[in-house]
Write a protein that holds these residues in place. Sequence first.
Motif, PDB file in Angstrom:
ATOM      1  N   ASP A 150     -14.615 -20.806 -17.514  1.00 51.51           N
ATOM      2  CA  ASP A 150     -14.833 -20.309 -16.157  1.00 51.51           C
ATOM      3  C   ASP A 150     -14.249 -18.898 -16.067  1.00 51.51           C
ATOM      4  OD1 ASP A 150     -15.916 -22.774 -15.512  1.00 51.51           O
ATOM      5  OD2 ASP A 150     -14.020 -23.555 -14.719  1.00 51.51           O
ATOM      6  N   VAL A 151     -14.951 -18.009 -15.401  1.00 45.27           N
ATOM      7  CA  VAL A 151     -14.494 -16.617 -15.257  1.00 45.27           C
ATOM      8  C   VAL A 151     -13.781 -16.476 -13.920  1.00 45.27           C
ATOM      9  CG1 VAL A 151     -15.181 -14.198 -15.287  1.00 45.27           C
ATOM     10  CG2 VAL A 151     -16.482 -15.871 -16.611  1.00 45.27           C
ATOM     11  N   ILE A 152     -12.525 -15.990 -13.987  1.00 48.65           N
ATOM     12  CA  ILE A 152     -11.669 -15.884 -12.804  1.00 48.65           C
ATOM     13  C   ILE A 152     -11.313 -14.418 -12.579  1.00 48.65           C
ATOM     14  CG2 ILE A 152      -9.575 -16.697 -11.662  1.00 48.65           C
ATOM     15  CD1 ILE A 152     -11.477 -18.942 -12.448  1.00 48.65           C
ATOM     16  N   ALA A 153     -11.407 -13.959 -11.328  1.00 47.41           N
ATOM     17  CA  ALA A 153     -10.995 -12.602 -10.957  1.00 47.41           C
ATOM     18  C   ALA A 153      -9.782 -12.688 -10.045  1.00 47.41           C
ATOM     19  CB  ALA A 153     -12.127 -11.863 -10.263  1.00 47.41           C
ATOM     20  N   ARG A 154      -8.794 -11.837 -10.326  1.00 50.27           N
ATOM     21  CA  ARG A 154      -7.593 -11.808  -9.483  1.00 50.27           C
ATOM     22  C   ARG A 154      -7.912 -11.060  -8.200  1.00 50.27           C
ATOM     23  NH1 ARG A 154      -2.180  -9.728 -12.205  1.00 50.27           N
ATOM     24  NH2 ARG A 154      -2.591 -11.667 -13.359  1.00 50.27           N
ATOM     25  N   GLY A 155      -7.537 -11.633  -7.065  1.00 49.40           N
ATOM     26  CA  GLY A 155      -7.805 -11.008  -5.773  1.00 49.40           C
ATOM     27  C   GLY A 155      -6.793  -9.926  -5.426  1.00 49.40           C
ATOM     28  N   THR A 156      -7.041  -9.260  -4.312  1.00 51.75           N
ATOM     29  CA  THR A 156      -6.132  -8.194  -3.873  1.00 51.75           C
ATOM     30  C   THR A 156      -4.852  -8.752  -3.248  1.00 51.75           C
ATOM     31  OG1 THR A 156      -7.346  -8.118  -1.772  1.00 51.75           O
ATOM     32  CG2 THR A 156      -8.032  -6.579  -3.505  1.00 51.75           C
ATOM     33  N   ALA A 157      -4.952  -9.896  -2.616  1.00 49.33           N
ATOM     34  CA  ALA A 157      -3.753 -10.511  -2.020  1.00 49.33           C
ATOM     35  C   ALA A 157      -2.937 -11.205  -3.097  1.00 49.33           C
ATOM     36  CB  ALA A 157      -4.163 -11.514  -0.933  1.00 49.33           C
ATOM     37  N   ALA A 158      -1.666 -11.399  -2.809  1.00 48.87           N
ATOM     38  CA  ALA A 158      -0.767 -12.021  -3.780  1.00 48.87           C
ATOM     39  C   ALA A 158      -1.202 -13.453  -4.061  1.00 48.87           C
ATOM     40  CB  ALA A 158       0.666 -11.997  -3.242  1.00 48.87           C
ATOM     41  N   ASN A 159      -1.201 -13.808  -5.332  1.00 54.14           N
ATOM     42  CA  ASN A 159      -1.532 -15.160  -5.795  1.00 54.14           C
ATOM     43  C   ASN A 159      -2.937 -15.621  -5.393  1.00 54.14           C
ATOM     44  OD1 ASN A 159       1.090 -15.455  -6.881  1.00 54.14           O
ATOM     45  ND2 ASN A 159       1.877 -16.130  -4.879  1.00 54.14           N
ATOM     46  N   SER A 160      -3.818 -14.677  -5.162  1.00 52.90           N
ATOM     47  CA  SER A 160      -5.195 -15.038  -4.815  1.00 52.90           C
ATOM     48  C   SER A 160      -6.102 -14.809  -6.022  1.00 52.90           C
ATOM     49  CB  SER A 160      -5.692 -14.215  -3.627  1.00 52.90           C
ATOM     50  OG  SER A 160      -5.751 -12.841  -3.977  1.00 52.90           O
ATOM     51  N   ALA A 161      -7.134 -15.627  -6.125  1.00 56.46           N
ATOM     52  CA  ALA A 161      -8.094 -15.508  -7.217  1.00 56.46           C
ATOM     53  C   ALA A 161      -9.407 -16.117  -6.772  1.00 56.46           C
ATOM     54  CB  ALA A 161      -7.578 -16.200  -8.475  1.00 56.46           C
ATOM     55  N   SER A 162     -10.467 -15.729  -7.436  1.00 52.81           N
ATOM     56  CA  SER A 162     -11.784 -16.268  -7.112  1.00 52.81           C
ATOM     57  C   SER A 162     -12.527 -16.579  -8.399  1.00 52.81           C
ATOM     58  CB  SER A 162     -12.588 -15.276  -6.273  1.00 52.81           C
ATOM     59  OG  SER A 162     -12.762 -14.046  -6.974  1.00 52.81           O
ATOM     60  N   VAL A 163     -13.315 -17.624  -8.349  1.00 46.45           N
ATOM     61  CA  VAL A 163     -14.127 -18.017  -9.503  1.00 46.45           C
ATOM     62  C   VAL A 163     -15.447 -17.253  -9.446  1.00 46.45           C
ATOM     63  CG1 VAL A 163     -15.250 -19.920 -10.705  1.00 46.45           C
ATOM     64  CG2 VAL A 163     -13.062 -20.290  -9.546  1.00 46.45           C
ATOM     65  N   LEU A 164     -15.677 -16.430 -10.446  1.00 48.00           N
ATOM     66  CA  LEU A 164     -16.906 -15.642 -10.488  1.00 48.00           C
ATOM     67  C   LEU A 164     -18.061 -16.412 -11.117  1.00 48.00           C
ATOM     68  CD1 LEU A 164     -15.447 -12.196 -11.648  1.00 48.00           C
ATOM     69  CD2 LEU A 164     -15.919 -12.971  -9.317  1.00 48.00           C
ATOM     70  N   LEU A 210     -14.992  -4.381 -13.582  1.00 46.59           N
ATOM     71  CA  LEU A 210     -14.719  -2.950 -13.619  1.00 46.59           C
ATOM     72  C   LEU A 210     -13.526  -2.555 -12.766  1.00 46.59           C
ATOM     73  CD1 LEU A 210     -18.363  -1.508 -13.444  1.00 46.59           C
ATOM     74  CD2 LEU A 210     -16.900  -1.756 -15.450  1.00 46.59           C
ATOM     75  N   ASP A 211     -13.290  -3.291 -11.673  1.00 47.87           N
ATOM     76  CA  ASP A 211     -12.196  -2.895 -10.769  1.00 47.87           C
ATOM     77  C   ASP A 211     -11.202  -4.016 -10.495  1.00 47.87           C
ATOM     78  OD1 ASP A 211     -13.757  -4.527  -9.224  1.00 47.87           O
ATOM     79  OD2 ASP A 211     -14.415  -2.988  -7.823  1.00 47.87           O
ATOM     80  N   GLN A 212     -11.339  -5.165 -11.169  1.00 49.91           N
ATOM     81  CA  GLN A 212     -10.385  -6.256 -10.997  1.00 49.91           C
ATOM     82  C   GLN A 212      -9.958  -6.788 -12.362  1.00 49.91           C
ATOM     83  OE1 GLN A 212     -11.369  -9.239  -7.848  1.00 49.91           O
ATOM     84  NE2 GLN A 212     -13.329  -8.171  -7.706  1.00 49.91           N
ATOM     85  N   GLN A 213      -8.775  -7.385 -12.375  1.00 53.37           N
ATOM     86  CA  GLN A 213      -8.331  -8.056 -13.587  1.00 53.37           C
ATOM     87  C   GLN A 213      -9.054  -9.392 -13.709  1.00 53.37           C
ATOM     88  OE1 GLN A 213      -3.997  -8.132 -13.187  1.00 53.37           O
ATOM     89  NE2 GLN A 213      -3.885  -6.567 -14.777  1.00 53.37           N
ATOM     90  N   VAL A 214      -9.647  -9.618 -14.877  1.00 52.22           N
ATOM     91  CA  VAL A 214     -10.463 -10.806 -15.095  1.00 52.22           C
ATOM     92  C   VAL A 214      -9.886 -11.610 -16.243  1.00 52.22           C
ATOM     93  CG1 VAL A 214     -12.758 -11.638 -15.749  1.00 52.22           C
ATOM     94  CG2 VAL A 214     -12.537  -9.688 -14.236  1.00 52.22           C
ATOM     95  N   THR A 215      -9.881 -12.911 -16.082  1.00 55.11           N
ATOM     96  CA  THR A 215      -9.470 -13.808 -17.161  1.00 55.11           C
ATOM     97  C   THR A 215     -10.412 -15.007 -17.173  1.00 55.11           C
ATOM     98  OG1 THR A 215      -7.609 -14.986 -18.181  1.00 55.11           O
ATOM     99  CG2 THR A 215      -7.844 -15.139 -15.788  1.00 55.11           C
ATOM    100  N   VAL A 216     -10.172 -15.935 -18.062  1.00 57.61           N
ATOM    101  CA  VAL A 216     -11.011 -17.135 -18.132  1.00 57.61           C
ATOM    102  C   VAL A 216     -10.120 -18.368 -18.257  1.00 57.61           C
ATOM    103  CG1 VAL A 216     -12.983 -15.935 -19.179  1.00 57.61           C
ATOM    104  CG2 VAL A 216     -11.248 -17.013 -20.653  1.00 57.61           C
ATOM    105  N   THR A 217     -10.646 -19.484 -17.811  1.00 56.53           N
ATOM    106  CA  THR A 217      -9.986 -20.764 -18.008  1.00 56.53           C
ATOM    107  C   THR A 217     -10.842 -21.592 -18.934  1.00 56.53           C
ATOM    108  OG1 THR A 217     -11.047 -21.672 -16.020  1.00 56.53           O
ATOM    109  CG2 THR A 217      -8.860 -20.721 -15.770  1.00 56.53           C
ATOM    110  N   LEU A 218     -10.202 -22.318 -19.836  1.00 56.09           N
ATOM    111  CA  LEU A 218     -10.928 -23.089 -20.843  1.00 56.09           C
ATOM    112  C   LEU A 218     -11.306 -24.449 -20.300  1.00 56.09           C
ATOM    113  CD1 LEU A 218      -9.229 -20.889 -22.359  1.00 56.09           C
ATOM    114  CD2 LEU A 218      -9.226 -22.429 -24.300  1.00 56.09           C
ATOM    115  N   ARG A 219     -12.458 -24.922 -20.726  1.00 56.97           N
ATOM    116  CA  ARG A 219     -12.911 -26.261 -20.334  1.00 56.97           C
ATOM    117  C   ARG A 219     -12.655 -27.247 -21.451  1.00 56.97           C
ATOM    118  NH1 ARG A 219     -17.850 -26.962 -16.349  1.00 56.97           N
ATOM    119  NH2 ARG A 219     -17.163 -25.558 -14.702  1.00 56.97           N
TER     120      ARG A 219
END
Length: 219
Positions: A150-164, A210-219
């Motif tokens: 799953d591709v996860i982007a870190r949000g602008t608020a603290a401890n926020s993230a969204s699944v892309l 391009l403008d957010q830190q992106v990571t992934v979670t393994l299934r």
Amino acid sequence: MDTLLSRLPALPDLRRLRGPRARLIRRCLAAALLLSGLLLLLLPPAARGAPATTTVVSARDLPAGSVLRAADVRLLTVPDDVRPAGALTAPEAAVGRLLSGPARAGEPITDVRLVGAGLPVMGEPGSVTVAVRLADAAVAELLRPGQRVDVIARGTAANSASVLASGVTVVTVHRPENTGSHALEPSERDPLVLLALPMPVATQVAASSLDQQVTVTLR
């Protein structure tokens, strides 16, 4: 038959020969035996009587994450005593599959080297391949071609993230190397991951990376 054999010149008795002539004959015989052995080694295993099986091998050097095409593989007769377990015997079993690791030209293709069929790959209708730089290099070390993430982007608020995107396929992972010719920029030091994504979310993932830190979670 006896009449024909009686007309052939008699072979010299090497035990009675002495001097240069005997040495020359012995050298010729040794050379003939050596040549016969070399010719025997050059024969295919089937011609030598050794058990062998037609095997699918790589036609050239292939990088990890390659989607195998018909031109990437060929058939070769491999002796059974050196043929690896699980080696494929039909090119159709390899074409369209994802290679989980690099392969040298002539290397047998085995079942464990291939990721399952039916994966979304580059050039396949309905999917595209997107390059994403991961913010966490440690996560990239765990990724393998064909893995679902799953591709996860870190949000602008603290401890926020969204699944892309969910359940997308890792095509390959590129880890940049500093060759010493120039120092890498901070943005170039993060691992680059190629992901096979459905068309509707590919643009969103590419733009977000391009403008957010992106990571992934393994299934």
